[in-house]
Design a protein around this motif. Structure first.
Motif, PDB file in Angstrom:
ATOM      1  N   LEU A 438      35.040   3.400   5.132  1.00 56.05           N
ATOM      2  CA  LEU A 438      36.280   3.021   4.470  1.00 56.05           C
ATOM      3  C   LEU A 438      36.548   1.527   4.631  1.00 56.05           C
ATOM      4  O   LEU A 438      36.988   0.857   3.683  1.00 56.05           O
ATOM      5  CB  LEU A 438      37.456   3.825   5.030  1.00 56.05           C
ATOM      6  CG  LEU A 438      37.418   5.332   4.773  1.00 56.05           C
ATOM      7  CD1 LEU A 438      38.628   6.007   5.419  1.00 56.05           C
ATOM      8  CD2 LEU A 438      37.376   5.641   3.286  1.00 56.05           C
ATOM      9  N   HIS A 439      36.302   1.004   5.805  1.00 59.20           N
ATOM     10  CA  HIS A 439      36.479  -0.432   6.017  1.00 59.20           C
ATOM     11  C   HIS A 439      35.548  -1.226   5.115  1.00 59.20           C
ATOM     12  O   HIS A 439      35.965  -2.217   4.492  1.00 59.20           O
ATOM     13  CB  HIS A 439      36.206  -0.765   7.486  1.00 59.20           C
ATOM     14  CG  HIS A 439      36.081  -2.236   7.753  1.00 59.20           C
ATOM     15  ND1 HIS A 439      37.109  -3.123   7.547  1.00 59.20           N
ATOM     16  CD2 HIS A 439      35.026  -2.974   8.199  1.00 59.20           C
ATOM     17  CE1 HIS A 439      36.707  -4.340   7.858  1.00 59.20           C
ATOM     18  NE2 HIS A 439      35.461  -4.278   8.248  1.00 59.20           N
ATOM     19  N   ARG A 440      34.298  -0.817   4.999  1.00 58.94           N
ATOM     20  CA  ARG A 440      33.354  -1.530   4.136  1.00 58.94           C
ATOM     21  C   ARG A 440      33.774  -1.439   2.672  1.00 58.94           C
ATOM     22  O   ARG A 440      33.631  -2.402   1.908  1.00 58.94           O
ATOM     23  CB  ARG A 440      31.948  -0.939   4.290  1.00 58.94           C
ATOM     24  CG  ARG A 440      31.290  -1.200   5.621  1.00 58.94           C
ATOM     25  CD  ARG A 440      30.924  -2.651   5.801  1.00 58.94           C
ATOM     26  NE  ARG A 440      29.896  -3.098   4.863  1.00 58.94           N
ATOM     27  CZ  ARG A 440      29.545  -4.378   4.708  1.00 58.94           C
ATOM     28  NH1 ARG A 440      30.141  -5.316   5.406  1.00 58.94           N
ATOM     29  NH2 ARG A 440      28.601  -4.712   3.836  1.00 58.94           N
ATOM     30  N   ALA A 441      34.297  -0.311   2.268  1.00 53.80           N
ATOM     31  CA  ALA A 441      34.653  -0.117   0.865  1.00 53.80           C
ATOM     32  C   ALA A 441      35.921  -0.861   0.477  1.00 53.80           C
ATOM     33  O   ALA A 441      36.005  -1.399  -0.641  1.00 53.80           O
ATOM     34  CB  ALA A 441      34.813   1.369   0.570  1.00 53.80           C
ATOM     35  N   TYR A 442      36.909  -0.902   1.373  1.00 54.15           N
ATOM     36  CA  TYR A 442      38.225  -1.386   0.977  1.00 54.15           C
ATOM     37  C   TYR A 442      38.673  -2.639   1.720  1.00 54.15           C
ATOM     38  O   TYR A 442      39.707  -3.228   1.369  1.00 54.15           O
ATOM     39  CB  TYR A 442      39.254  -0.269   1.131  1.00 54.15           C
ATOM     40  CG  TYR A 442      38.810   0.990   0.420  1.00 54.15           C
ATOM     41  CD1 TYR A 442      38.584   0.991  -0.951  1.00 54.15           C
ATOM     42  CD2 TYR A 442      38.545   2.165   1.119  1.00 54.15           C
ATOM     43  CE1 TYR A 442      38.129   2.127  -1.619  1.00 54.15           C
ATOM     44  CE2 TYR A 442      38.096   3.311   0.460  1.00 54.15           C
ATOM     45  CZ  TYR A 442      37.886   3.281  -0.906  1.00 54.15           C
ATOM     46  OH  TYR A 442      37.430   4.398  -1.557  1.00 54.15           O
ATOM     47  N   GLY A 443      37.925  -3.060   2.732  1.00 55.74           N
ATOM     48  CA  GLY A 443      38.179  -4.328   3.378  1.00 55.74           C
ATOM     49  C   GLY A 443      39.374  -4.362   4.307  1.00 55.74           C
ATOM     50  O   GLY A 443      39.763  -5.424   4.784  1.00 55.74           O
ATOM     51  N   ASP A 444      39.957  -3.233   4.607  1.00 55.72           N
ATOM     52  CA  ASP A 444      41.165  -3.163   5.424  1.00 55.72           C
ATOM     53  C   ASP A 444      40.779  -2.751   6.838  1.00 55.72           C
ATOM     54  O   ASP A 444      40.046  -1.765   7.028  1.00 55.72           O
ATOM     55  CB  ASP A 444      42.127  -2.152   4.813  1.00 55.72           C
ATOM     56  CG  ASP A 444      43.528  -2.238   5.412  1.00 55.72           C
ATOM     57  OD1 ASP A 444      43.699  -2.918   6.435  1.00 55.72           O
ATOM     58  OD2 ASP A 444      44.438  -1.611   4.847  1.00 55.72           O
ATOM     59  N   THR A 445      41.264  -3.480   7.819  1.00 62.23           N
ATOM     60  CA  THR A 445      40.995  -3.102   9.216  1.00 62.23           C
ATOM     61  C   THR A 445      41.993  -2.065   9.724  1.00 62.23           C
ATOM     62  O   THR A 445      41.856  -1.588  10.852  1.00 62.23           O
ATOM     63  CB  THR A 445      41.032  -4.324  10.148  1.00 62.23           C
ATOM     64  OG1 THR A 445      42.321  -4.948  10.042  1.00 62.23           O
ATOM     65  CG2 THR A 445      39.934  -5.329   9.778  1.00 62.23           C
ATOM     66  N   ALA A 446      42.969  -1.691   8.891  1.00 59.90           N
ATOM     67  CA  ALA A 446      43.993  -0.749   9.359  1.00 59.90           C
ATOM     68  C   ALA A 446      43.385   0.579   9.767  1.00 59.90           C
ATOM     69  O   ALA A 446      43.788   1.176  10.771  1.00 59.90           O
ATOM     70  CB  ALA A 446      45.048  -0.542   8.271  1.00 59.90           C
ATOM     71  N   VAL A 447      42.402   1.067   8.998  1.00 60.48           N
ATOM     72  CA  VAL A 447      41.795   2.350   9.350  1.00 60.48           C
ATOM     73  C   VAL A 447      41.039   2.238  10.667  1.00 60.48           C
ATOM     74  O   VAL A 447      41.001   3.189  11.460  1.00 60.48           O
ATOM     75  CB  VAL A 447      40.878   2.858   8.217  1.00 60.48           C
ATOM     76  CG1 VAL A 447      39.652   1.952   8.028  1.00 60.48           C
ATOM     77  CG2 VAL A 447      40.446   4.293   8.474  1.00 60.48           C
ATOM     78  N   LEU A 448      40.442   1.080  10.937  1.00 63.06           N
ATOM     79  CA  LEU A 448      39.760   0.892  12.220  1.00 63.06           C
ATOM     80  C   LEU A 448      40.770   0.854  13.358  1.00 63.06           C
ATOM     81  O   LEU A 448      40.530   1.437  14.427  1.00 63.06           O
ATOM     82  CB  LEU A 448      38.944  -0.396  12.198  1.00 63.06           C
ATOM     83  CG  LEU A 448      37.854  -0.507  11.140  1.00 63.06           C
ATOM     84  CD1 LEU A 448      37.127  -1.841  11.258  1.00 63.06           C
ATOM     85  CD2 LEU A 448      36.855   0.649  11.264  1.00 63.06           C
ATOM     86  N   ALA A 449      41.896   0.194  13.130  1.00 67.57           N
ATOM     87  CA  ALA A 449      42.922   0.132  14.172  1.00 67.57           C
ATOM     88  C   ALA A 449      43.490   1.523  14.452  1.00 67.57           C
ATOM     89  O   ALA A 449      43.676   1.910  15.620  1.00 67.57           O
ATOM     90  CB  ALA A 449      44.036  -0.821  13.749  1.00 67.57           C
ATOM     91  N   GLU A 450      43.756   2.272  13.390  1.00 68.85           N
ATOM     92  CA  GLU A 450      44.341   3.595  13.564  1.00 68.85           C
ATOM     93  C   GLU A 450      43.372   4.555  14.231  1.00 68.85           C
ATOM     94  O   GLU A 450      43.773   5.416  15.007  1.00 68.85           O
ATOM     95  CB  GLU A 450      44.782   4.153  12.215  1.00 68.85           C
ATOM     96  CG  GLU A 450      45.499   5.488  12.335  1.00 68.85           C
ATOM     97  CD  GLU A 450      46.242   5.878  11.075  1.00 68.85           C
ATOM     98  OE1 GLU A 450      46.274   7.081  10.758  1.00 68.85           O
ATOM     99  OE2 GLU A 450      46.794   4.995  10.404  1.00 68.85           O
TER     100      GLU A 450
END
Length: 761
Positions: A438-450
């Protein structure tokens, strides 16, 4: 009421009604406070809830509130019903109703035959907030002043189907007394479990008309809808009151009859009792995986039957983002099958299959498929929501990512031959691989943080299971599940050494979690997991690699070692050459299972064997990706040979014709065949690097990225390779031609011509 607090009671019928009940309350708008200016409805349920207001369903949403780890989290769904109520004349009463199905909470789950894992009573809970012109707010909530009434849904189960008696009708949706009406009682439930849904709703995606209807040798009436979908059949019929119509669903035919053996114990049958007038039957408390339907009780012509039936395809309502096409029609059909299979298995949770007595959120399937899924559709909210349940399950199981999420298997005896659930490679690695995709696809670190605590807990659990030699070879592993050389009755009996597979996967996960920690500024964890990755890499090379040869010497172990960066120096070339040899020795037929299949074409490409990757991809003999296409498949199969060349179903007890995991190669098709890949997360920088081959004369891919539409098409002209690229204004792209030449381009449309690479196979 605040947006974060749930105060409405959960209620259920006070007496057994022998049907899917409706909970109902007559309400009136309070005109003394002026016009109604806003109305908001929030609902949830133990089971499935279909809310009704003023005689009609409130929404097109289906299977609300979906499946979560109900012990710790229950979604609520909100609807704006202002328009519906503003249209009401005068101050006449209307019925506020909640039709309640069994769903995942109370219906059958797994092959065990057991049901009601999450409760003993269907219960609904709702909150209707009415705001008037003078500022007055009125709230109508479920409580024990509500009543319950029987409905025409006399049976409902996700596996077995739905029975509807049209003679009962929907009088309960109109004001007044209803036959059989009883009181309600409250069901104790922690309101703190209820939270607003962040996941996309399940909805109707398309409607399909039958392509054929005929009489089978047995005398059964069969209907073909042409493609394998997930959903149900809508029936429009006029007949004699009390007559029964029965529809049984299946994905394939065998010996010219409905092929029901793969369903195992799932009945997949809907039954309707006619009212005597014009009836429209549409089950909404079940779903089936099917292409074919056997109809019992039809007494008119086959042509009239075709006109009476419409297949309704359902799935979580995801926005389509990625597309692929090429000059190879079989390859295009395969890609269509990948898309259709994903849609059928993204129904509230990412499941393994949609038809038999299973339909569970197997973690290994989505671990393999997440990059493909997140190119084809916007999966960010869907998978992020599911990952929350992954972490909830881990927190209650000592960090173990279970085989399925939500984890219903924990309620059952250990699986035969497997034992109690424990951390296992690929399946448990979903806790890392899915958020990273998901991070690679959408560029958001929020999913990694969560999800970081979940990711770290998984790696620490793996670390506790390593042998003194630093290898992950101490517990059960699915490993290269469904290796085509494994016997039908033992899909875990793969060629690849389980310790090699698991240790390789542990290394990949450790690298990804270390990378995530660095992105999040968590330096201590970055060091912890980088060191773990180094230890795993050293142990792998020390114990499993000798002069480029890897223990168990099969395609999967070489593919994983190459793609997961476990080799050094000349061992990389040796492993690549050996992988190519093994692929050639197999006659360019597939020899990998769940572990190796997503990575084998990448491994061949990375080591200079692109032509072998194409020959493997385009093989049509069994086992191969395209063999099912030649057999008429319209979704990706669970086994490479779910249907044998003679048209009979694989004798294995576990055989599905709609599994997306082996379609993970579509990710390589997007990145390498078409040549569209992210250089940085979210496609802020893009790599456009097609590698023509396999006799293809053109290929193209497009993606609605977070930055806009990106598109690539290449064509082989007489003596040139022509690459056309469309790049959003705020994105930079590196265009790499097959000879390795690179150029940077910015936003706009670009045409790059280069001499045709030789040879183009």
């Amino acid at each position: 009421m605040s947006d974060t607090t749930w105060t409405a009671a959960f209620i259920t019928p006070a007496e057994e009604l022998h049907s899917a009940p409706v909970l109902r309350k007559e309400i009136r708008l309070d005109r003394e406070h002026g016009a109604l200016v806003a109305a908001r409805l929030r609902v949830t349920a133990v089971g499935i809830v279909e809310p009704w207001l003023a005689g009609q369903p409130v929404s097109e949403d289906l299977l609300v509130p979906g499946w979560t780890s109900y012990e710790w989290r229950l979604r609520s769904v909100e609807y704006d019903v202002t328009d519906r109520l503003q249209q009401l004349p005068g101050d006449e009463p209307v019925v506020f109703g909640l039709h309640i199905g069994a769903g995942w909470a109370l219906g059958r789950l797994t092959w065990s035959g057991a049901a009601s894992f999450y409760g003993s009573a269907r219960a609904g809970s709702a909150d209707l907030e009415l705001r008037y012109a003078d500022g007055t707010i009125e709230v109508v909530q479920t409580d024990e002043t509500w009543t319950a009434a029987p409905t025409g849904t006399t049976a409902d189960d996700l596996y077995d189907g739905q029975d509807i008696d049209a003679r009962v009708g929907t009088a309960w949706a109109r004001p007044g007394t209803v036959d059989g009406e009883v009181g309600t009682r409250s069901v104790p439930l922690d309101a703190g479990l209820v939270e607003p849904s962040r996941a996309p709703a399940v909805r109707r995606l398309s409607e399909i008309e039958p392509v054929a209807a005929w009489t089978a040798p047995s005398g059964a009436t069969l209907v073909d809808f042409g493609i394998n979908i997930v959903g149900w059949v809508r029936v429009r019929v006029t007949g004699t009151e009390g007559d029964r119509l029965r529809l049984r669903h299946a994905e394939v035919l065998e010996h010219e009859e409905l092929g029901v053996r793969p369903l195992r114990s799932a009945e997949a049958t809907d039954e309707y009792v006619l009212s005597g007038g014009e009836d429209v039957f549409e089950p909404r408390f079940t779903f089936h995986g099917f292409r074919f339907v056997e109809v019992t009780g039809w007494d008119r012509t086959l042509e009239e039957l075709r006109g009476a039936l419409t297949a309704v395809q359902i799935g979580s309502d995801l926005r389509r983002t990625g597309h692929f096409r090429s000059s190879n029609d079989l390859l295009n059909t395969f890609h269509d099958n990948v898309v259709r299979g994903m849609q059928g298995n993204f129904v509230s949770v990412p499941s393994d299959c949609p038809q038999r007595d299973e339909r569970l959120g197997w973690t290994g399937d989505i671990a393999a498929f997440a990059p493909t899924a997140s190119f084809l559709f916007d999966t960010d909210a869907f998978l992020s929501d599911w990952l929350r349940d992954v972490w909830l399950e881990q927190q209650h199981q000592d960090g173990v990512v279970p085989f399925v999420v939500p984890d219903v298997l924990k309620f059952l005896p250990p699986l035969d031959g497997i034992g109690p659930q424990n951390t296992t490679a690929i399946w448990s690695d979903a806790a890392v691989w899915v958020p990273w995709a998901l991070h690679r696809a959408y560029g958001d670190t929020a999913v990694l943080a969560e999800q970081f605590d979940s990711m770290a807990a998984h790696l620490r659990r793996v670390a506790s299971l390593l042998s003194p030699e630093g290898l992950w070879d101490t517990v059960f592993q699915f490993a290269d599940w469904l290796d085509p050389d494994a016997p039908p009755e033992d899909p875990a009996a793969a060629k690849a050494d389980t310790g090699v597979v698991a240790t390789a996967c542990a290394h990949r996960s450790a690298v990804l979690v270390a990378d995530a920690a660095e992105l999040l500024g968590r330096s201590a964890e970055a060091t912890e997991f980088r060191e773990m990755a180094t230890r795993l890499r050293t142990a792998f090379r020390t114990h499993y690699v000798s002069r480029g040869q890897i223990t168990s010497d099969c395609t999967t172990v070489y593919a994983l070692a190459i793609v997961f960066d476990l080799l050094v120096d000349d061992d990389v070339d040796r492993a690549g050459n050996r992988l190519a040899e093994l692929v050639a020795e197999s006659g360019y037929r597939i020899s990998t299972g769940f572990a190796g299949t997503p990575f084998i074409t990448d491994a061949l490409t990375m080591t200079g064997h692109v032509d072998d990757a194409y020959r493997l991809l385009l093989q049509t003999e069994c086992p191969s990706w395209l063999y099912p296409v030649t057999m008429g498949a319209t979704t990706v199969w669970e086994r490479w040979d779910s249907m044998l060349p003679d048209g009979t179903i694989n004798p294995g007890e576990m055989t599905s014709f709609n599994h997306y995991a082996l379609g993970a190669v579509a990710d390589w098709m997007h990145r390498t065949v078409a040549g569209l890949a992210p250089l940085t997360p979210g496609y802020e920088q893009v790599l456009i690097a097609p590698l023509p081959g396999g006799g293809l004369t053109w290929a193209e891919a497009s993606l609605e990225s977070p930055h806009g539409r990106i598109a690539v098409r290449w064509d082989l002209d007489t003596d040139e390779l022509c690459i056309r690229a469309e790049v959003p204004e705020d994105v930079t792209a590196i265009v790499r031609t097959p000879d390795g030449t690179e150029r940077q381009v910015g936003g706009g449309e670009h045409l790059i011509r280069t001499p045709i690479p030789t040879p183009v196979l």
